[in-house]
Enzyme design. Structure first.
Site, PDB file in Angstrom:
ATOM      1  N   CYS A 228     -40.334 -29.788 -48.168  1.00 44.64           N
ATOM      2  CA  CYS A 228     -39.026 -30.272 -48.308  1.00 44.64           C
ATOM      3  C   CYS A 228     -38.273 -28.836 -48.165  1.00 44.64           C
ATOM      4  O   CYS A 228     -38.958 -27.753 -48.773  1.00 44.64           O
ATOM      5  CB  CYS A 228     -38.356 -30.971 -49.952  1.00 44.64           C
ATOM      6  SG  CYS A 228     -39.337 -30.629 -51.317  1.00 44.64           S
TER       7      CYS A 228
ATOM      8  N   ARG B 136     -37.019 -26.474 -42.415  1.00 47.02           N
ATOM      9  CA  ARG B 136     -38.263 -27.472 -43.326  1.00 47.02           C
ATOM     10  C   ARG B 136     -38.361 -29.036 -42.624  1.00 47.02           C
ATOM     11  O   ARG B 136     -39.074 -29.467 -43.055  1.00 47.02           O
ATOM     12  CB  ARG B 136     -37.924 -26.843 -44.638  1.00 47.02           C
ATOM     13  CG  ARG B 136     -37.951 -25.692 -44.929  1.00 47.02           C
ATOM     14  CD  ARG B 136     -38.093 -25.248 -46.649  1.00 47.02           C
ATOM     15  NE  ARG B 136     -39.308 -25.777 -47.304  1.00 47.02           N
ATOM     16  CZ  ARG B 136     -39.410 -25.096 -48.313  1.00 47.02           C
ATOM     17  NH1 ARG B 136     -40.217 -23.893 -47.318  1.00 47.02           N
ATOM     18  NH2 ARG B 136     -40.684 -25.410 -48.506  1.00 47.02           N
TER      19      ARG B 136
ATOM     20  N   TRP C 220     -38.730 -34.519 -46.184  1.00 42.35           N
ATOM     21  CA  TRP C 220     -39.834 -34.555 -45.105  1.00 42.35           C
ATOM     22  C   TRP C 220     -40.823 -34.957 -44.823  1.00 42.35           C
ATOM     23  O   TRP C 220     -41.693 -34.619 -45.772  1.00 42.35           O
ATOM     24  CB  TRP C 220     -39.788 -32.184 -43.723  1.00 42.35           C
ATOM     25  CG  TRP C 220     -40.215 -33.343 -42.734  1.00 42.35           C
ATOM     26  CD1 TRP C 220     -38.940 -34.040 -41.340  1.00 42.35           C
ATOM     27  CD2 TRP C 220     -41.142 -32.855 -41.789  1.00 42.35           C
ATOM     28  NE1 TRP C 220     -39.863 -33.610 -40.558  1.00 42.35           N
ATOM     29  CE2 TRP C 220     -41.056 -33.199 -40.606  1.00 42.35           C
ATOM     30  CE3 TRP C 220     -42.469 -32.434 -42.080  1.00 42.35           C
ATOM     31  CZ2 TRP C 220     -42.064 -33.238 -39.866  1.00 42.35           C
ATOM     32  CZ3 TRP C 220     -43.922 -32.293 -41.149  1.00 42.35           C
ATOM     33  CH2 TRP C 220     -42.973 -33.030 -40.316  1.00 42.35           C
TER      34      TRP C 220
ATOM     35  N   ASN D 272     -41.524 -30.815 -54.256  1.00 34.81           N
ATOM     36  CA  ASN D 272     -42.452 -30.514 -52.982  1.00 34.81           C
ATOM     37  C   ASN D 272     -43.807 -30.105 -53.495  1.00 34.81           C
ATOM     38  O   ASN D 272     -43.651 -29.241 -54.222  1.00 34.81           O
ATOM     39  CB  ASN D 272     -42.375 -29.264 -52.674  1.00 34.81           C
ATOM     40  CG  ASN D 272     -42.099 -28.446 -50.994  1.00 34.81           C
ATOM     41  OD1 ASN D 272     -43.301 -29.875 -50.688  1.00 34.81           O
ATOM     42  ND2 ASN D 272     -42.393 -27.324 -50.925  1.00 34.81           N
ATOM     43  N   GLY D 273     -44.493 -31.020 -52.710  1.00 34.95           N
ATOM     44  CA  GLY D 273     -46.444 -30.325 -53.244  1.00 34.95           C
ATOM     45  C   GLY D 273     -46.707 -32.139 -53.355  1.00 34.95           C
ATOM     46  O   GLY D 273     -45.967 -33.321 -52.911  1.00 34.95           O
TER      47      GLY D 273
ATOM     48  N   GLU E 114     -58.906 -24.452 -26.010  1.00 34.76           N
ATOM     49  CA  GLU E 114     -57.865 -24.386 -27.441  1.00 34.76           C
ATOM     50  C   GLU E 114     -56.923 -23.068 -27.289  1.00 34.76           C
ATOM     51  O   GLU E 114     -55.817 -22.831 -26.897  1.00 34.76           O
ATOM     52  CB  GLU E 114     -57.606 -24.807 -28.396  1.00 34.76           C
ATOM     53  CG  GLU E 114     -56.458 -24.808 -29.563  1.00 34.76           C
ATOM     54  CD  GLU E 114     -55.810 -25.156 -29.017  1.00 34.76           C
ATOM     55  OE1 GLU E 114     -55.543 -26.302 -28.092  1.00 34.76           O
ATOM     56  OE2 GLU E 114     -54.041 -24.536 -29.229  1.00 34.76           O
TER      57      GLU E 114
ATOM     58  N   LYS F 113     -53.318 -22.040 -25.207  1.00 34.50           N
ATOM     59  CA  LYS F 113     -52.727 -20.880 -26.196  1.00 34.50           C
ATOM     60  C   LYS F 113     -51.717 -19.508 -24.788  1.00 34.50           C
ATOM     61  O   LYS F 113     -50.611 -19.474 -25.714  1.00 34.50           O
ATOM     62  CB  LYS F 113     -52.676 -20.631 -27.741  1.00 34.50           C
ATOM     63  CG  LYS F 113     -53.364 -21.418 -28.592  1.00 34.50           C
ATOM     64  CD  LYS F 113     -52.130 -21.852 -28.943  1.00 34.50           C
ATOM     65  CE  LYS F 113     -51.533 -23.328 -28.554  1.00 34.50           C
ATOM     66  NZ  LYS F 113     -52.322 -24.368 -28.417  1.00 34.50           N
TER      67      LYS F 113
ATOM     68  N   GLU G 176     -49.872 -21.678 -22.085  1.00 33.98           N
ATOM     69  CA  GLU G 176     -48.482 -21.797 -22.288  1.00 33.98           C
ATOM     70  C   GLU G 176     -47.299 -20.509 -23.032  1.00 33.98           C
ATOM     71  O   GLU G 176     -46.066 -20.931 -22.667  1.00 33.98           O
ATOM     72  CB  GLU G 176     -48.686 -22.967 -23.261  1.00 33.98           C
ATOM     73  CG  GLU G 176     -48.820 -22.691 -25.056  1.00 33.98           C
ATOM     74  CD  GLU G 176     -49.074 -24.084 -25.587  1.00 33.98           C
ATOM     75  OE1 GLU G 176     -48.039 -24.613 -25.360  1.00 33.98           O
ATOM     76  OE2 GLU G 176     -49.696 -23.942 -26.415  1.00 33.98           O
TER      77      GLU G 176
ATOM     78  N   HIS H   8     -72.441 -23.057 -12.413  1.00 35.55           N
ATOM     79  CA  HIS H   8     -71.919 -24.427 -11.294  1.00 35.55           C
ATOM     80  C   HIS H   8     -70.348 -24.195 -10.890  1.00 35.55           C
ATOM     81  O   HIS H   8     -70.229 -24.760 -10.554  1.00 35.55           O
ATOM     82  CB  HIS H   8     -71.451 -25.829 -11.937  1.00 35.55           C
ATOM     83  CG  HIS H   8     -72.800 -25.951 -12.830  1.00 35.55           C
ATOM     84  ND1 HIS H   8     -74.258 -26.422 -12.232  1.00 35.55           N
ATOM     85  CD2 HIS H   8     -73.320 -25.486 -14.304  1.00 35.55           C
ATOM     86  CE1 HIS H   8     -75.392 -26.187 -13.266  1.00 35.55           C
ATOM     87  NE2 HIS H   8     -74.862 -26.125 -14.310  1.00 35.55           N
TER      88      HIS H   8
ATOM     89  N   LYS I 102     -41.550 -29.226 -27.431  1.00 36.48           N
ATOM     90  CA  LYS I 102     -42.149 -29.372 -28.469  1.00 36.48           C
ATOM     91  C   LYS I 102     -43.107 -30.704 -28.287  1.00 36.48           C
ATOM     92  O   LYS I 102     -44.031 -31.206 -28.920  1.00 36.48           O
ATOM     93  CB  LYS I 102     -41.671 -29.151 -29.096  1.00 36.48           C
ATOM     94  CG  LYS I 102     -42.756 -28.917 -31.373  1.00 36.48           C
ATOM     95  CD  LYS I 102     -43.510 -27.972 -31.064  1.00 36.48           C
ATOM     96  CE  LYS I 102     -44.713 -28.824 -32.240  1.00 36.48           C
ATOM     97  NZ  LYS I 102     -45.654 -27.417 -32.297  1.00 36.48           N
TER      98      LYS I 102
HETATM   99  C1  AGP Z   1     -49.930 -27.312 -27.544  1.00 33.19           C
HETATM  100  O1  AGP Z   1     -49.204 -25.900 -27.510  1.00 33.19           O
HETATM  101  C2  AGP Z   1     -48.914 -27.375 -26.923  1.00 33.19           C
HETATM  102  N1  AGP Z   1     -47.283 -27.714 -27.877  1.00 33.19           N
HETATM  103  C3  AGP Z   1     -49.070 -29.182 -26.290  1.00 33.19           C
HETATM  104  O2  AGP Z   1     -50.076 -29.398 -25.852  1.00 33.19           O
HETATM  105  C4  AGP Z   1     -49.016 -30.631 -27.736  1.00 33.19           C
HETATM  106  O3  AGP Z   1     -49.820 -30.425 -28.241  1.00 33.19           O
HETATM  107  C5  AGP Z   1     -48.988 -32.114 -26.488  1.00 33.19           C
HETATM  108  O4  AGP Z   1     -47.391 -31.685 -25.838  1.00 33.19           O
HETATM  109  C6  AGP Z   1     -49.177 -32.700 -27.441  1.00 33.19           C
HETATM  110  O5  AGP Z   1     -48.187 -33.274 -28.565  1.00 33.19           O
HETATM  111  P1  AGP Z   1     -48.352 -34.011 -30.001  1.00 33.19           P
HETATM  112  O6  AGP Z   1     -49.354 -33.451 -30.537  1.00 33.19           O
HETATM  113  O7  AGP Z   1     -47.065 -34.017 -30.187  1.00 33.19           O
HETATM  114  O8  AGP Z   1     -49.332 -35.300 -29.168  1.00 33.19           O
END
Ligand code: AGP
Length: 620
Positions: A15, A41, A88, A114-115, A492, A496, A499, A515, A615
């Protein structure tokens, strides 16, 4: 088939807090403006408490900041002393009752927090025994009631607060305003942030600098275990442990307001990478009974399907190794957009579908959930966002407590998700008797070392990563390779880079190289290997030699002093010693997060807002 989710009601909040003691003027306007500057936040409810003519007034409700301020006419509240809070929720439904501030039984003490108060249940039981009545499901509400109880010993407010703080376990930043001392504010912190400020017009306290920057840039960051008493002329700081006074000068903040909202970081992504030790510590404060609840479902299922998208899928992939090795549980990870095609015809009443979504709103994941529910499967969830659709459609869910993640690229939410899975696997292993007590103790000890390992990985590698990024900034292709659970880390890390730098990148389980992927390797192609010590260590050496023989540029992330790897590598990122392979994705992803961030910035790109991406992908 309708059923209510077993909503996991433990009020944990991320929060924004802002309080002030003014010489003159309308304190409430500074408070609401301060809360607006903390809205990054995140918030789902807000509240304000003011002292007006010696009386305490409180207005709060769920809803967006502007709406609640207008609907409750908060800016019409009078008084020179007050505080505000934007909640939040990370556990429990966002609603008016759970909104902060919370009151004691007399209505004379208002408190925001907060916590995570880990021992709130036992404290609450003790207070109920003493006839205290509670209206909310928050951990926070026990604190003002405890202060009220301590005041009965006639020790004075400051000592009553000190006594209470010494009993709290967990993390907190708290602020108290009370009609008992109408010209003062009390605030204290342990792990959750709180900063003090002073100007010619008054004194301020806030979760973060942006709230007070318009009024002062002279601040004092409260330290863990400190209580501060604010009045119109300034503040006094004392140690909670023994009440001794602390003298510490003011710091001058030189950030712009925009920078301040990122706590001085250039981008949210770097801030969120850097705050992983904190988010992981919070992730280790999940209430026991909630881990148990999810684990019981996992134990009962005929099959356990793990489904998610993007980064959240990679945490599921890592989880499949952890569940197998620690709990001897076979799980089936699948990207949520493929869930119906792959398991839609076979999922059924005996299936457990554990879905993961940071936003809780990803279209593909919600479609998978809908299908699973239609087939009478038990749907469980791990999310970072309370009140999201996922929390409403899951039979039970856990909130990973990463705090708001603003950068489009998921960073801290990935490491928190893997941490949640590791705790579930450990609990399941115990439930099924798959690990001895010694093995369980060792795993638990390693789990609790993870935040420190990440902290060390961040501290030791930041400059090294900048150097490496400088060398790689013109590369046109990256190949990420790992064996076993490190295949998930490789995927992963690749995501990064892909993207936020847009550089074509591949990721494979290293054993797959021969392969097919090895065909693209030629002189100078950057192959990034993830090489923790463990069962796969000898195999990854073979993979490195394969690529090296074809002229690849070998970049290895390995344990400090691992000469078997170091001598084969052109570039090395050394990680702290003693990270168990099953937990390695959490610290080993950190250098890759940092590398992708540095590369993006060097390319003049905005890591927080990569092209074509959102996002939360809430569309098909
Ligand atoms: C990851 O860096 C991306 N922002 C994207 O792959 C994200 O992980 C994916 O859209 C899933 O989002 P979510 O965890 O909110 O479901």
């Amino acid at each position: 088939m309708e059923y209510t989710s077993l909503i996991i009601q433990c009020e944990v909040t991320m929060c924004g807090i802002f309080g002030t003691v003014l010489k003159q003027g309308k304190a409430v306007e500074l408070i609401t403006d301060g809360l607006k500057r903390l809205e990054y936040r995140g918030y789902d409810s807000i509240g304000v408490a003011m002292i007006d003519n010696g009386e305490l007034h409180l207005r709060k409700d769920m809803g967006k900041l502007e709406e609640v301020i207008e609907n409750l006419n908060i800016n019409e509240m009078n008084g020179l002393v007050g505080m505000g809070h934007t909640r939040w929720a990370t556990h429990g439904a966002p609603n008016m009752i759970n909104a902060h501030p919370h009151l004691d039984g007399s209505g004379q003490i208002a408190l925001v927090h907060n916590g995570v108060i880990e021992n709130f249940m036992e404290l609450k039981d003790e207070l109920i025994e003493k006839d205290h009545n509670f209206v909310s499901r928050t951990d926070t509400e026990v604190i003002p009631h405890l202060i009220q109880e301590e005041m009965k010993a006639d020790v004075g407010l400051k000592d009553a607060i000190l006594r209470v703080l010494r009993r709290l376990k967990g993390s907190y930043a708290i602020v108290v305003v009370t009609s008992l001392e109408p010209d003062k504010i009390y605030c204290a912190r342990h792990e959750s942030p709180l900063v003090l400020g002073v100007s010619g017009e008054g004194t301020y306290c806030a979760s973060d600098v942006p709230a007070m920057l318009p009024y002062t840039n002279k601040v004092n960051y409260l330290r863990n275990g400190e209580l501060a008493v604010l009045d119109v002329d300034g503040y006094q700081i004392m140690k909670i442990s023994d009440g001794s006074y602390v003298e510490r000068g003011l710091e001058e903040i030189t950030w712009s307001l925009e920078m301040a909202e990122k706590q001085g970081y250039q981008h949210y992504m770097l801030k969120e990478i850097t705050e992983q030790p904190t988010s992981l510590r919070d992730g280790l404060r999940l209430q026991e009974q909630y881990i148990d609840l999810i684990t019981q479902f996992l134990d009962r299922g005929k099959e356990v399907l793990l489904t998610a998208a993007g980064t959240s899928y990679h945490s599921c992939l890592a989880a499949s190794y952890i569940f197998s090795k620690i709990a001897r549980l076979t799980t089936y990870p699948v990207v949520s957009s493929e869930f119906i095609e792959r398991y839609g015809s076979t999922v059924g009443i005996d299936s457990i579908v554990l879905t993961v979504s940071q936003s809780g709103e990803t279209y593909d994941t919600l479609k998978a959930i809908d299908h699973a529910r239609m087939k009478a499967a038990t749907v469980l969830g791990i999310t970072n966002t309370v009140g999201s659709t996922l929390t409403r459609v899951s039979r039970a869910y856990i909130v990973q407590q990463s705090g708001p993640e603003i950068g489009v690229a998921a960073t801290k939410t990935f490491t928190s998700q893997v941490l949640v899975f590791a705790q579930l696997a450990m609990r399941l292993a115990k439930m099924r008797g798959k690990l001895s007590q010694d093995e369980l103790d060792e795993f638990d000890e390693n789990l609790h070392r993870v935040p420190d390992m990440v902290e060390e990985a961040l501290a030791r590698n930041d400059d090294r990563i900048k150097e490496l990024a400088e060398k790689l900034k013109d590369d046109k292709l990256f190949l990420f390779l790992g064996r076993g659970i490190s295949a998930a880390t490789a995927l992963e890390g690749r995501l990064k880079v892909l993207e936020i730098t847009y550089v074509p990148s591949l990721a494979y389980p290293a054993g797959e190289s021969k392969h097919g992927p090895i065909s693209i390797v030629e002189d100078g192609v950057a192959c990034i290997f993830i090489c923790p010590r463990g069962d796969t260590h000898s195999h990854i050496i073979g993979s490195i030699m394969e690529m090296k023989a074809r002229g690849a540029k070998i970049i290895s992330i390995c344990e400090e002093g691992d000469n078997d790897i170091i001598r084969l590598s052109d570039e090395v990122i050394e990680m702290p010693i003693g990270i168990p392979e099953t937990l390695s994705p959490i610290p080993y992803i950190v250098p890759l997060q940092l590398l992708s961030y540095r590369l993006a910035v060097m390319k003049g790109l905005d890591p927080d807002m990569p092209r074509n991406l959102a996002k939360s992908v809430t569309v098909p």
